[in-house]
Design an enzyme around this catalytic site. Structure first.
Site, PDB file in Angstrom:
ATOM      1  N   HIS A   1      -3.242  59.964  31.449  1.00  0.00           N
ATOM      2  CA  HIS A   1      -3.543  58.688  30.801  1.00  0.00           C
ATOM      3  C   HIS A   1      -4.650  57.964  31.568  1.00  0.00           C
ATOM      4  O   HIS A   1      -4.542  57.745  32.772  1.00  0.00           O
ATOM      5  CB  HIS A   1      -2.293  57.798  30.772  1.00  0.00           C
ATOM      6  CG  HIS A   1      -1.291  58.219  29.746  1.00  0.00           C
ATOM      7  ND1 HIS A   1      -0.244  57.421  29.342  1.00  0.00           N
ATOM      8  CD2 HIS A   1      -1.184  59.364  29.015  1.00  0.00           C
ATOM      9  CE1 HIS A   1       0.479  58.052  28.436  1.00  0.00           C
ATOM     10  NE2 HIS A   1      -0.074  59.227  28.228  1.00  0.00           N
TER      11      HIS A   1
ATOM     12  N   TYR B   1       2.858  47.906  26.817  1.00  0.00           N
ATOM     13  CA  TYR B   1       3.662  46.873  27.477  1.00  0.00           C
ATOM     14  C   TYR B   1       3.600  45.622  26.612  1.00  0.00           C
ATOM     15  O   TYR B   1       2.523  45.090  26.367  1.00  0.00           O
ATOM     16  CB  TYR B   1       3.120  46.564  28.876  1.00  0.00           C
ATOM     17  CG  TYR B   1       3.328  47.659  29.890  1.00  0.00           C
ATOM     18  CD1 TYR B   1       4.392  47.609  30.788  1.00  0.00           C
ATOM     19  CD2 TYR B   1       2.459  48.751  29.963  1.00  0.00           C
ATOM     20  CE1 TYR B   1       4.588  48.606  31.726  1.00  0.00           C
ATOM     21  CE2 TYR B   1       2.652  49.755  30.895  1.00  0.00           C
ATOM     22  CZ  TYR B   1       3.718  49.676  31.778  1.00  0.00           C
ATOM     23  OH  TYR B   1       3.915  50.665  32.698  1.00  0.00           O
TER      24      TYR B   1
ATOM     25  N   PRO C   1      10.927  48.340  37.593  1.00  0.00           N
ATOM     26  CA  PRO C   1      10.149  49.465  37.062  1.00  0.00           C
ATOM     27  C   PRO C   1       8.893  49.071  36.304  1.00  0.00           C
ATOM     28  O   PRO C   1       8.133  49.952  35.889  1.00  0.00           O
ATOM     29  CB  PRO C   1      11.151  50.167  36.134  1.00  0.00           C
ATOM     30  CG  PRO C   1      12.099  49.089  35.722  1.00  0.00           C
ATOM     31  CD  PRO C   1      12.221  48.170  36.907  1.00  0.00           C
TER      32      PRO C   1
ATOM     33  N   LYS D   1       6.207  51.894  40.223  1.00  0.00           N
ATOM     34  CA  LYS D   1       5.907  52.140  41.633  1.00  0.00           C
ATOM     35  C   LYS D   1       7.005  52.862  42.409  1.00  0.00           C
ATOM     36  O   LYS D   1       6.778  53.331  43.519  1.00  0.00           O
ATOM     37  CB  LYS D   1       5.618  50.802  42.343  1.00  0.00           C
ATOM     38  CG  LYS D   1       4.374  50.099  41.845  1.00  0.00           C
ATOM     39  CD  LYS D   1       3.154  50.952  42.043  1.00  0.00           C
ATOM     40  CE  LYS D   1       1.932  50.408  41.340  1.00  0.00           C
ATOM     41  NZ  LYS D   1       0.962  51.437  41.002  1.00  0.00           N
TER      42      LYS D   1
ATOM     43  N   TYR E   1      -2.274  49.404  39.267  1.00  0.00           N
ATOM     44  CA  TYR E   1      -1.461  50.270  38.415  1.00  0.00           C
ATOM     45  C   TYR E   1      -1.685  51.745  38.750  1.00  0.00           C
ATOM     46  O   TYR E   1      -0.707  52.515  38.835  1.00  0.00           O
ATOM     47  CB  TYR E   1      -1.777  50.006  36.938  1.00  0.00           C
ATOM     48  CG  TYR E   1      -0.782  50.642  35.997  1.00  0.00           C
ATOM     49  CD1 TYR E   1       0.346  49.945  35.585  1.00  0.00           C
ATOM     50  CD2 TYR E   1      -0.963  51.935  35.503  1.00  0.00           C
ATOM     51  CE1 TYR E   1       1.279  50.517  34.723  1.00  0.00           C
ATOM     52  CE2 TYR E   1      -0.055  52.523  34.651  1.00  0.00           C
ATOM     53  CZ  TYR E   1       1.072  51.812  34.260  1.00  0.00           C
ATOM     54  OH  TYR E   1       1.989  52.377  33.416  1.00  0.00           O
TER      55      TYR E   1
END
Length: 394
Positions: A72, A201, A293, A297, A385
């Site tokens: 991704h 998200y 979550p 990480k 990220y």
């Protein structure tokens, strides 16, 4: 029995540490209180940073990951009814993440260890650690009704949040920092194609939602729920209806539903224990820290912990230098707190809190609007990220 490093816990962090140390010629024995099947039955995260991918490649267990993992280069933020893409690849100079389930990482490491004939003791009962503040630490356990003692030079506590290693540290020798969030994630795993080829998200007035996946045919979805909710109260039909209410019209229309394979509610917390070294015992992974979550990480932090630890132990044996083990805790904690900060920030930005309604919701939407229109803000999100380099800030 004797070994150089006794590793407590056969999850991904313990197995990866064993693989890294074996590559360096250091003998290890892993002691796990559960069965191998139980360990593989744990449903966990699946977003791997490049650092973690590189470590799996370093120990030679990356073949299936590269074959089946989904690369991704971005993800989407959904708020105020619209989706906006964060192009991680462009914003970070070509970095990306790989979606590959933690269960699969564990399976690959487990199979590799077994193929090499390395010792892993499953279903070990009454595991205890002893004399880790001396030059002669040991581990005792019971297996098939027989008591055993494992002598070692070092103990690695990779046994999770509820493990014996952190619990064995003398009172007053450790300081714990914790934040418990007032909600959980209701997660559903289903054999249906993902609603999008990248993660979504979602920030909505109904709360947070996440659209994720494990493969091109298996999806993982989450919605925010109160901690008082019981998973038994959530039928598949109720879950899919609630998830749809979190999505934009296009995603809602393309969502494919189906029977759940697994369904559970996970509470969210931030937790750090300091320090992470106690004489000749070291904590790593969930034994030392937990992150919500939201920022993906947890597994990645555990992987960098054991990379630092394997380097330190290798230096101790190879160069007769204690410098690495002396700095292990400080080095890990600096990286951990950066990840804790990011995970806390992203969680705070995306979830509905008791005080969020009205003004708070508008503030979240304003911050998200700024984030997607500011290249520097988007870059800060993207670089956190995908994961900071191992030597960031050193």
């Amino acid at each position: 029995m004797r070994t150089q490093v006794a590793i407590i816990g056969a999850g991904p962090s313990g197995l990866l540490l064993g693989a890294l140390l074996h590559k360096a010629g250091i003998d290890t024995v892993i002691v796990e209180r559960q069965s191998g099947d139980y360990v593989l039955g744990r449903i966990r995260a699946g977003v791997l940073e490049q650092v973690t991918v590189d470590l799996l490649q370093e120990v030679g267990v990356d073949q299936r990951l590269h074959k089946e993992g989904l690369v991704h280069g971005g993800f989407e933020l959904l708020f105020a009814g619209k989706r906006h893409r964060i192009d991680m690849h462009q914003l970070t100079g070509g970095k990306q993440v790989v979606v590959y389930g933690q269960t699969e990482v564990t399976r690959d490491l487990m199979d590799d260890r077994a193929a090499k004939g390395l010792t892993t003791i499953y279903e070990a009962e009454n595991v205890q650690v002893h004399d880790f503040d001396s030059a002669n630490p040991s581990v005792t356990y019971t297996k098939d009704g027989q008591s055993h003692t494992l002598q070692c030079d070092f103990i690695a506590g990779c046994d999770g949040f509820h493990g014996v290693c952190r619990a064995s540290v003398p009172e007053g020798s450790i300081k714990e920092y914790e934040k418990v969030y007032p909600f959980g994630w209701l997660g559903v795993l289903a054999d249906v194609p993902p609603v999008s080829h990248e993660l979504i998200y979602a920030n909505t007035e109904r709360g947070f939602a996440l659209c994720s996946m494990r493969s091109a045919t298996r999806s993982r979805y989450y919605v925010q729920v109160p901690l008082t909710d019981k998973v038994e109260a959530w039928s598949d039909e109720r879950f899919w209806a609630d998830l749809k209410d979190h999505l934009d019209p296009e995603a809602r229309e393309s969502l494919v539903t189906g029977p759940s394979i697994e369904k559970s509610i996970a509470p969210l917390r931030s937790f750090v224990a300091e320090p992470m070294r106690f004489g000749r015992m070291f904590l790593a992974g969930d034994a030392a820290h937990i992150v919500p979550p939201t920022g993906a990480k947890g597994l990645n932090l555990a992987a960098t912990d054991v990379k630092y630890l394997s380097d330190a132990i290798t230096e101790y044996y190879g160069e007769k230098s204690p410098a690495g083990i002396d700095h292990y805790s400080q080095r890990c904690l600096r990286r951990i707190w950066r990840a804790e900060r990011f995970s806390w920030w992203f969680t705070s930005l995306m979830h509905q809190f008791p005080e969020t309604a009205g003004f708070g919701q508008k503030i979240q939407e304003a911050e998200l609007d700024y984030l997607i229109h500011s290249e520097s803000a988007s870059r800060a999100l993207a670089e956190n990220y995908v994961g900071l380099p191992l030597n960031f800030g050193e």
